[in-house]
Write a protein that holds these residues in place. Structure first.
Motif, mmCIF file in Angstrom:
data_model
loop_
_atom_site.group_PDB
_atom_site.id
_atom_site.type_symbol
_atom_site.label_atom_id
_atom_site.label_comp_id
_atom_site.label_asym_id
_atom_site.label_seq_id
_atom_site.Cartn_x
_atom_site.Cartn_y
_atom_site.Cartn_z
ATOM 1 N N THR A 28 0.856 -1.185 0.000
ATOM 2 C CA THR A 28 0.000 0.000 0.000
ATOM 3 C C THR A 28 0.895 1.238 0.000
ATOM 4 O O THR A 28 1.725 1.416 0.876
ATOM 5 N N PHE A 29 0.722 2.042 -1.008
ATOM 6 C CA PHE A 29 1.692 3.101 -1.257
ATOM 7 C C PHE A 29 1.187 4.422 -0.717
ATOM 8 O O PHE A 29 0.239 5.000 -1.245
ATOM 9 N N SER A 30 1.850 4.920 0.307
ATOM 10 C CA SER A 30 1.510 6.218 0.881
ATOM 11 C C SER A 30 2.797 6.846 1.398
ATOM 12 O O SER A 30 3.029 6.906 2.611
ATOM 13 N N PRO A 31 3.633 7.294 0.475
ATOM 14 C CA PRO A 31 4.939 7.793 0.887
ATOM 15 C C PRO A 31 4.865 9.184 1.484
ATOM 16 O O PRO A 31 3.839 9.869 1.385
ATOM 17 N N TYR A 32 5.942 9.625 2.063
ATOM 18 C CA TYR A 32 6.076 10.998 2.539
ATOM 19 C C TYR A 32 6.416 11.915 1.367
ATOM 20 O O TYR A 32 5.845 12.998 1.216
ATOM 21 N N SER A 33 7.333 11.463 0.518
ATOM 22 C CA SER A 33 7.680 12.255 -0.648
ATOM 23 C C SER A 33 8.290 11.361 -1.717
ATOM 24 O O SER A 33 8.661 10.221 -1.443
ATOM 25 N N ILE A 51 8.738 16.073 -4.523
ATOM 26 C CA ILE A 51 7.361 16.477 -4.274
ATOM 27 C C ILE A 51 6.829 15.742 -3.050
ATOM 28 O O ILE A 51 7.043 14.534 -2.884
ATOM 29 N N ARG A 52 6.206 16.466 -2.177
ATOM 30 C CA ARG A 52 5.547 15.864 -1.024
ATOM 31 C C ARG A 52 4.275 15.188 -1.508
ATOM 32 O O ARG A 52 3.485 15.785 -2.232
ATOM 33 N N TRP A 53 4.055 13.948 -1.046
ATOM 34 C CA TRP A 53 2.962 13.174 -1.619
ATOM 35 C C TRP A 53 1.595 13.728 -1.253
ATOM 36 O O TRP A 53 0.689 13.756 -2.074
ATOM 37 N N THR A 54 1.433 14.181 -0.013
ATOM 38 C CA THR A 54 0.121 14.639 0.434
ATOM 39 C C THR A 54 -0.134 16.101 0.071
ATOM 40 O O THR A 54 -1.158 16.437 -0.512
ATOM 41 N N SER A 55 0.829 16.961 0.388
ATOM 42 C CA SER A 55 0.615 18.399 0.209
ATOM 43 C C SER A 55 0.907 18.862 -1.215
ATOM 44 O O SER A 55 0.409 19.900 -1.640
ATOM 45 N N GLY A 56 1.738 18.115 -1.926
ATOM 46 C CA GLY A 56 2.140 18.547 -3.262
ATOM 47 C C GLY A 56 3.254 19.573 -3.273
ATOM 48 O O GLY A 56 3.613 20.095 -4.336
ATOM 49 N N GLY A 57 3.793 19.899 -2.097
ATOM 50 C CA GLY A 57 4.892 20.845 -2.043
ATOM 51 C C GLY A 57 6.101 20.348 -2.811
ATOM 52 O O GLY A 57 6.412 19.153 -2.795
ATOM 53 N N THR A 58 6.776 21.266 -3.498
ATOM 54 C CA THR A 58 7.866 20.877 -4.376
ATOM 55 C C THR A 58 9.177 21.561 -4.012
ATOM 56 O O THR A 58 9.210 22.606 -3.355
ATOM 57 N N PHE A 59 10.251 20.935 -4.458
ATOM 58 C CA PHE A 59 11.604 21.474 -4.362
ATOM 59 C C PHE A 59 12.293 21.218 -5.692
ATOM 60 O O PHE A 59 12.109 20.156 -6.297
ATOM 61 N N SER A 71 5.392 16.439 -10.881
ATOM 62 C CA SER A 71 3.973 16.314 -10.542
ATOM 63 C C SER A 71 3.693 14.884 -10.123
ATOM 64 O O SER A 71 4.460 13.970 -10.445
ATOM 65 N N ARG A 72 2.587 14.687 -9.412
ATOM 66 C CA ARG A 72 2.243 13.331 -8.999
ATOM 67 C C ARG A 72 0.761 13.081 -9.209
ATOM 68 O O ARG A 72 -0.057 13.999 -9.226
ATOM 69 N N ASP A 73 0.428 11.808 -9.372
ATOM 70 C CA ASP A 73 -0.952 11.361 -9.470
ATOM 71 C C ASP A 73 -1.144 10.357 -8.332
ATOM 72 O O ASP A 73 -0.708 9.210 -8.431
ATOM 73 N N ASN A 74 -1.779 10.809 -7.278
ATOM 74 C CA ASN A 74 -1.924 9.958 -6.099
ATOM 75 C C ASN A 74 -2.752 8.707 -6.384
ATOM 76 O O ASN A 74 -2.506 7.648 -5.808
ATOM 77 N N ALA A 75 -3.710 8.820 -7.267
ATOM 78 C CA ALA A 75 -4.576 7.672 -7.565
ATOM 79 C C ALA A 75 -3.835 6.599 -8.349
ATOM 80 O O ALA A 75 -4.070 5.399 -8.168
#
Length: 119
Positions: A28-33, A51-59, A71-75
């Motif tokens: 089950t994939f739920s990383p921090y970043s 990229i932070r997985w939940t907030s979408g914050g980037t560096f 960018s990420r697609d959480n689904a």
């Protein structure tokens, strides 16, 4: 266990664009970043974008700011790296990695995909 598979690398002329994609599978994939690193011949591996997985914050590393977009697609459990205005110095093997919790270390890595930018 998490598996990361990169795709989208290749050869492009300077000024061109490429889009890298990283697909995560396994537990089950739920990383921090998640991050994209790169390593050029004779150089150390460097963090390119994150990229932070939940907030979408980037560096972004200074060398790619304004040219690369993460960018990420959480689904779908994917993270992409859109690379525009590519330069020969962007030539490297690009690796996707994931960090499952707060801390300095990335826990899982992909095998990498080659990006070559010709002048």
């Amino acid at each position: 266990q998490v598996q990361l598979v990169e795709s989208g690398g290749g050869l492009v002329q300077a000024g061109g664009s490429l889009r890298l994609s990283c697909a995560a599978s396994g537990r089950t994939f739920s990383p921090y970043s998640m991050g994209w690193f790169r390593q050029a011949p004779g150089k150390e591996r460097e963090l390119t974008a994150r990229i932070r997985w939940t907030s979408g914050g980037t560096f972004y590393a200074d060398s790619v700011k304004g040219r690369f977009t993460i960018s990420r697609d959480n689904a779908k459990n994917t993270v992409d790296l859109q690379m525009n205005s590519l330069k020969p110095e962007d030539t490297a093997v690009y690796y996707c990695a994931t960090k499952l919790r707060v801390g300095p270390d990335y826990d899982y890595w992909g095998r990498g995909t080659q990006v070559t930018v010709s002048s």
